[in-house]
Structures are given as C-alpha cells and as structure tokens.
Design an enzyme around this catalytic site. Sequence first.
Site, PDB file in Angstrom:
ATOM      1  N   LYS A  13     115.907 -28.027  77.658  1.00 57.96           N
ATOM      2  CA  LYS A  13     114.878 -28.327  76.635  1.00 57.96           C
ATOM      3  C   LYS A  13     113.658 -27.410  76.777  1.00 57.96           C
ATOM      4  O   LYS A  13     113.183 -26.864  75.805  1.00 57.96           O
ATOM      5  CB  LYS A  13     114.365 -29.773  76.776  1.00 57.96           C
ATOM      6  CG  LYS A  13     115.362 -30.851  76.519  1.00 57.96           C
ATOM      7  CD  LYS A  13     114.681 -32.219  76.553  1.00 57.96           C
ATOM      8  CE  LYS A  13     114.030 -32.569  77.875  1.00 57.96           C
ATOM      9  NZ  LYS A  13     114.954 -32.772  78.999  1.00 57.96           N
ATOM     10  N   ARG A  88     110.100 -40.357  75.288  1.00 59.10           N
ATOM     11  CA  ARG A  88     111.190 -40.655  76.221  1.00 59.10           C
ATOM     12  C   ARG A  88     111.583 -42.124  76.149  1.00 59.10           C
ATOM     13  O   ARG A  88     112.496 -42.543  76.857  1.00 59.10           O
ATOM     14  CB  ARG A  88     110.746 -40.328  77.632  1.00 59.10           C
ATOM     15  CG  ARG A  88     111.369 -39.067  78.229  1.00 59.10           C
ATOM     16  CD  ARG A  88     110.733 -38.899  79.559  1.00 59.10           C
ATOM     17  NE  ARG A  88     111.348 -38.058  80.516  1.00 59.10           N
ATOM     18  CZ  ARG A  88     110.988 -36.804  80.767  1.00 59.10           C
ATOM     19  NH1 ARG A  88     110.108 -36.209  80.016  1.00 59.10           N
ATOM     20  NH2 ARG A  88     111.542 -36.151  81.763  1.00 59.10           N
ATOM     21  N   ARG A 127     116.970 -24.521  89.917  1.00 65.18           N
ATOM     22  CA  ARG A 127     115.862 -24.193  89.011  1.00 65.18           C
ATOM     23  C   ARG A 127     114.587 -23.852  89.783  1.00 65.18           C
ATOM     24  O   ARG A 127     114.216 -24.549  90.717  1.00 65.18           O
ATOM     25  CB  ARG A 127     115.589 -25.395  88.098  1.00 65.18           C
ATOM     26  CG  ARG A 127     114.344 -25.226  87.244  1.00 65.18           C
ATOM     27  CD  ARG A 127     114.305 -26.184  86.114  1.00 65.18           C
ATOM     28  NE  ARG A 127     113.786 -27.490  86.487  1.00 65.18           N
ATOM     29  CZ  ARG A 127     113.562 -28.466  85.603  1.00 65.18           C
ATOM     30  NH1 ARG A 127     113.838 -28.277  84.330  1.00 65.18           N
ATOM     31  NH2 ARG A 127     113.090 -29.615  86.001  1.00 65.18           N
ATOM     32  N   ARG A 160     110.478 -27.524  92.043  1.00 62.39           N
ATOM     33  CA  ARG A 160     109.811 -28.805  91.824  1.00 62.39           C
ATOM     34  C   ARG A 160     110.312 -29.847  92.810  1.00 62.39           C
ATOM     35  O   ARG A 160     111.509 -29.932  93.080  1.00 62.39           O
ATOM     36  CB  ARG A 160     110.079 -29.283  90.391  1.00 62.39           C
ATOM     37  CG  ARG A 160     109.115 -28.696  89.381  1.00 62.39           C
ATOM     38  CD  ARG A 160     109.496 -29.010  87.975  1.00 62.39           C
ATOM     39  NE  ARG A 160     109.833 -30.417  87.733  1.00 62.39           N
ATOM     40  CZ  ARG A 160     110.125 -30.904  86.543  1.00 62.39           C
ATOM     41  NH1 ARG A 160     110.120 -30.107  85.486  1.00 62.39           N
ATOM     42  NH2 ARG A 160     110.435 -32.161  86.385  1.00 62.39           N
ATOM     43  N   ARG A 171     116.640 -39.451  87.889  1.00 61.55           N
ATOM     44  CA  ARG A 171     116.113 -39.026  86.580  1.00 61.55           C
ATOM     45  C   ARG A 171     117.205 -39.110  85.518  1.00 61.55           C
ATOM     46  O   ARG A 171     116.945 -39.485  84.377  1.00 61.55           O
ATOM     47  CB  ARG A 171     115.549 -37.600  86.678  1.00 61.55           C
ATOM     48  CG  ARG A 171     114.222 -37.560  87.434  1.00 61.55           C
ATOM     49  CD  ARG A 171     113.866 -36.173  87.905  1.00 61.55           C
ATOM     50  NE  ARG A 171     113.639 -35.240  86.826  1.00 61.55           N
ATOM     51  CZ  ARG A 171     113.746 -33.912  86.946  1.00 61.55           C
ATOM     52  NH1 ARG A 171     114.077 -33.379  88.104  1.00 61.55           N
ATOM     53  NH2 ARG A 171     113.510 -33.144  85.923  1.00 61.55           N
TER      54      ARG A 171
HETATM   55  P1  AMP Z   1     109.788 -33.376  83.028  1.00 63.63           P
HETATM   56  O1  AMP Z   1     109.008 -32.173  83.413  1.00 63.63           O
HETATM   57  O2  AMP Z   1     109.885 -33.550  81.534  1.00 63.63           O
HETATM   58  O3  AMP Z   1     111.133 -33.428  83.696  1.00 63.63           O
HETATM   59  O4  AMP Z   1     108.956 -34.645  83.546  1.00 63.63           O
HETATM   60  C1  AMP Z   1     108.683 -34.824  84.937  1.00 63.63           C
HETATM   61  C2  AMP Z   1     108.262 -36.251  85.186  1.00 63.63           C
HETATM   62  O5  AMP Z   1     107.049 -36.541  84.463  1.00 63.63           O
HETATM   63  C3  AMP Z   1     109.263 -37.308  84.717  1.00 63.63           C
HETATM   64  O6  AMP Z   1     110.286 -37.544  85.667  1.00 63.63           O
HETATM   65  C4  AMP Z   1     108.325 -38.527  84.557  1.00 63.63           C
HETATM   66  O7  AMP Z   1     107.976 -39.071  85.797  1.00 63.63           O
HETATM   67  C5  AMP Z   1     107.078 -37.874  83.973  1.00 63.63           C
HETATM   68  N1  AMP Z   1     107.148 -37.826  82.480  1.00 63.63           N
HETATM   69  C6  AMP Z   1     107.208 -36.721  81.697  1.00 63.63           C
HETATM   70  N2  AMP Z   1     107.254 -37.037  80.396  1.00 63.63           N
HETATM   71  C7  AMP Z   1     107.233 -38.398  80.329  1.00 63.63           C
HETATM   72  C8  AMP Z   1     107.277 -39.342  79.268  1.00 63.63           C
HETATM   73  N3  AMP Z   1     107.370 -38.947  77.982  1.00 63.63           N
HETATM   74  N4  AMP Z   1     107.219 -40.655  79.587  1.00 63.63           N
HETATM   75  C9  AMP Z   1     107.109 -41.058  80.875  1.00 63.63           C
HETATM   76  N5  AMP Z   1     107.093 -40.233  81.923  1.00 63.63           N
HETATM   77  C10 AMP Z   1     107.149 -38.892  81.675  1.00 63.63           C
END
Ligand code: AMP
Length: 215
Positions: A13, A88, A127, A160, A171
């Site tokens: 994404k 989400r 990654r 990360r 996740r």
């Molecule tokens: P990502 O970089 O999109 O994989 O997000 C990393 C982490 O940020 C996720 O595992 C959640 O803990 C938090 N996070 C990101 N976007 C959201 C969202 N829309 N709702 C809730 N938590 C989020």
Amino acid sequence: MNLVMLGPPGAGKGTQATLLAEKLGIPHVASGDLFREALKEQTGLGLTAQSYMDRGELVPDEVTIAMVEERLARSDCDGGVILDGFPRTIEQAGALKRLLHDQGKVIDAAIFIDAAEDELVRRLSSRWTCRNCQAIYNVISNPPSEEGRCDICGGELYQRADDVPETVRNRIRVYRQQTSPLIDYYRDEGLLVTIKSEGGIERVQQKILEALQIT
Ligand code: AMP
C-alpha cells in the site's frame, strides 16, 4: 481525487500510494507515518500510540480519527489526498465519510491491494524504511543502490520494530478481524477496486492507473 488504500500489512500500500501521489500531485497521508513522527517527537499522541504499535494492535479510534481529521484539514489536501492505513475499522470509515462530506467531498475509490498471506511475513521481514522520508525498500525485491542509504534523500534506512515476525503475525490477525470488513463496506458503497499485488511494483502501479482510468 480522494483515494483510500486498503490491504493487509506488507501488500505494498505504502509503495503504491507514494507512486500514485507523485503521479497525481496530491499528498500521501499515511496514518502509521503520522504516529511514527509523533513518537519521534515524543508528543502525547506519540506516547499514547507507542504501546499499541509495539504490540501490532490498533490505536483507539477516537485518537486516530482526531489525528487524521487534523491532517486532512490542512490546505494541501484541498485538491485531494491518498489515504494509506486509514481507515482501518468500520468506525473510522464512517468518520471519514462524514468528515469529507462536511467539506463537500467524497471518496472516489478504495483500492484494495490483495496479497497472499504467506507472502506478507516474508516481505515485511525484509522491509527497510527511510528514517528521514519514510521511503520503503525491500532488501530482496527492491534494494537501495547503496546498502543502508535511501536513494531519494540519502537518509538512514532502518527496520521497523513492528516488522519482527511475531508482531507481523499479530498485525495480520488484527487486519483480518478489524480491517478486512472494510472490503465489503467499500464494495457496498460501489467504490472497491481490487488489484492483485503480483508482477512487481511497476506492474501493480500500472494496474491501479488503468483501473482508475488515469493516463
Ligand atoms: P502502518 O505503518 O500502517 O503499518 O501502521 C503502524 C501501526 O500504527 C499499526 O500497527 C497501528 O498500531 C498504528 N496505526 C496506523 N494506522 C492506524 C489506524 N488507522 N487505526 C489504528 N491504528 C493505526
């Protein structure tokens, strides 16, 4: 154009959203990046989000919605935005719809990037992300020209903390339970565009552009 990127962690994404944002000249707003920036600056928001992020759980809706609402209110989003990682949950999707509606806007499409689950863990564990500009690399399929350095800004690449296998598996579980219902939600809204994450970065981008009829 207001676009939503949907899909499991590791589907691509972020990579596709970055390319699409460049092509369309609109901002790429990634909720995960907003949380990571807040954490780097040690703000209250960042510290609240940290414990959820470390476990691969979702940050509570009210916190996330308020953060994205503030970002979308900035003038650079006036001409459209690409949302990556938000919404989400069904709750967040409803809030987004109301928020855009209040500004006289709508979502034009929800792009669901579909990838096989066994591929996701493999991809996320290789990654690397730029600490400075958040560009994403994969040491196997999309390595930087110089090891550990970002091709775009020269920033340091890091892995990360939530890309370790155990957190990745959580996740994916959280995605299946809380986020995948959005596929039906956007299908019912007539906005869903499904793209298979196969054939490499350029091929996937091309499929997205074709589906959106962008030349
Ligand atoms: P990502 O970089 O999109 O994989 O997000 C990393 C982490 O940020 C996720 O595992 C959640 O803990 C938090 N996070 C990101 N976007 C959201 C969202 N829309 N709702 C809730 N938590 C989020």
